[in-house]
Design a protein around this motif. Structure first.
Motif, short mmCIF file in Angstrom:
data_model
loop_
_atom_site.label_atom_id
_atom_site.label_comp_id
_atom_site.label_asym_id
_atom_site.label_seq_id
_atom_site.Cartn_x
_atom_site.Cartn_y
_atom_site.Cartn_z
N ARG A 212 0.83 -1.19 0.00
CA ARG A 212 0.00 0.00 0.00
C ARG A 212 0.87 1.25 0.00
N VAL A 213 0.35 2.31 -0.59
CA VAL A 213 1.01 3.60 -0.56
C VAL A 213 0.53 4.33 0.68
N LEU A 336 -9.90 9.95 7.47
CA LEU A 336 -8.51 9.51 7.40
C LEU A 336 -8.21 8.45 8.45
N LEU A 337 -8.68 8.67 9.67
CA LEU A 337 -8.43 7.70 10.73
C LEU A 337 -9.04 6.34 10.41
N GLN A 342 -7.52 0.45 7.61
CA GLN A 342 -7.93 -0.54 6.64
C GLN A 342 -6.75 -0.98 5.79
N ARG A 343 -6.83 -2.16 5.23
CA ARG A 343 -5.73 -2.71 4.44
C ARG A 343 -5.49 -1.90 3.17
#
Length: 377
Positions: A212-213, A336-337, A342-343
């Protein structure tokens, strides 16, 4: 004597958080550029190297004179005779080379302890060179000598003129013992390397396409893009060009990525790019994404920090807009939180624009990476 070493070591640990903070941004950029991601083992080794260099620096430089205007030395500040410390030990009344029992007394001789300290000082440096950097032994000797020479020059120049006079002597024996310590550490690294993860194989089983980025990576890209974007905006704004904000935003964040496979300068540096979902147009996705991100979200915050953008509005309307901007920020922060845990943390403006941030890897290096993964399997 050992108490005198605890004083500089404590200073090194106290200053480490500040040094680590300054080191983190360039470290992350280099790791993203070279490896495409940040490996925890590699990060741990490099931060330990930073901590070691701080300890070595403080051990060599402290304590310093109480004032910059220190007194001139009373004697010579250069000891140019190689292995002079051996002669000093032999002349000591407590040591007799023909009496084996006196060898234990070496641990009480300042000359011997100083030489031993100089050897031990660069053993970790040799360990890092041998284990992490995989240098040749000739390079290790050269770099250990250069580091020792740097310490000696810093001392003999009074930290390059900061003090009026030198407060340490330039000792050629320090160069010899420091270099010896570096090559000893190098040999130890070769002996124990089989017990540690091999640095050259850290990336062999990593699939960059599955990584993930992170928000941190995106934030660094924005930090690198912001000066270019803001400079262009301020330049057009100084010319009183109408719509300067929209022109610079559309050009830098829409047209430039549309022509460079989804990259801006910042994204190119950290090796990420904007990709459209299959069946969707990237240009249209970029327009929607940055209209939402910089037009609505950032534009609302512009109202908070630049009230001049709302000339002539009644006070009650200004208050309503302020409240709406604060509420929008709060909702986006909660968003955002939630997505951060999440993956696959796809944000709302990415969902609506059908775009996502992915790791960009040069074709040649990507092919080498795939070959390495195939060989490891």
């Amino acid at each position: 004597m050992f108490q005198s070493y605890l004083f500089p070591i404590s200073y090194a640990f106290m200053s480490f958080p500040v040094a680590a903070l300054l080191f983190t941004l360039p470290f992350m950029v280099v790791q993203y550029r070279r490896h495409g991601y940040i490996n925890k083992v590699r990060a741990l080794v490099l931060y330990l190297l930073l901590l070691y260099l701080l300890n070595a620096f403080y051990l060599v430089m402290l304590p310093m004179p109480a004032s910059r205007h220190n007194l001139p030395p009373s004697g010579s500040m250069i000891q140019h005779i190689p292995l002079q410390f051996i002669q000093d030990i032999r002349r000591s009344s407590a040591f007799n080379a023909e009496d084996p029992a006196s060898y234990l007394l070496l641990l009480q001789l300042p000359e011997f302890l100083q030489a031993l300290f100089n050897v031990v000082l660069l053993v970790p440096f040799g360990l890092f060179l041998g284990y992490y950097f995989r240098t040749r032994w000739v390079v290790c000797i050269l770099l250990s000598f250069i580091l020792s020479l740097l310490f000696e020059l810093t001392q003999i120049t009074g930290i390059y003129g900061f003090f009026d006079y030198p407060y340490r002597i330039f000792d050629v024996d320090d160069l010899i013992t420091n270099t010896l310590g570096g090559i000893m550490g190098y040999r130890i690294a070769l002996w124990i390397s089989g017990l540690l993860p091999r640095i050259e194989q850290l990336d062999s089983r990593v699939d960059l396409s599955a990584k993930r980025v992170t928000y941190t990576r995106r934030g660094i890209a924005f930090l690198l893009d912001a000066p270019i974007w803001m400079t262009a905006f301020l330049l057009l704004h100084s010319w009183q060009l109408p719509g300067a904000y929209w022109i610079t935003t559309a050009f830098y964040f829409v047209l430039v990525p549309a022509c460079t496979c989804g990259r801006t300068f910042g994204k190119w540096i950290v090796r990420i790019r904007i990709s459209a979902q299959p069946g969707h147009n990237r240009l249209w996705g970029l327009i929607v994404k940055y209209m939402l991100l910089y037009g609505i979200l950032l534009g609302a915050n512009g109202i908070l920090f630049a009230p001049s953008f709302l000339p002539g509005l009644p006070r009650q309307w200004t208050g309503i807009l302020y409240g709406a901007a604060v509420l929008m920020d709060f909702i986006f922060f909660i968003h955002l939180l939630i997505r951060g845990f999440q993956r696959n943390p796809v944000l709302v403006y990415e969902q609506l624009s059908r775009t996502r941030s992915i790791i960009a890897w040069p074709d040649k290096q990507h092919k080498q990476h795939e070959n390495a993964m195939a060989d490891s399997v």
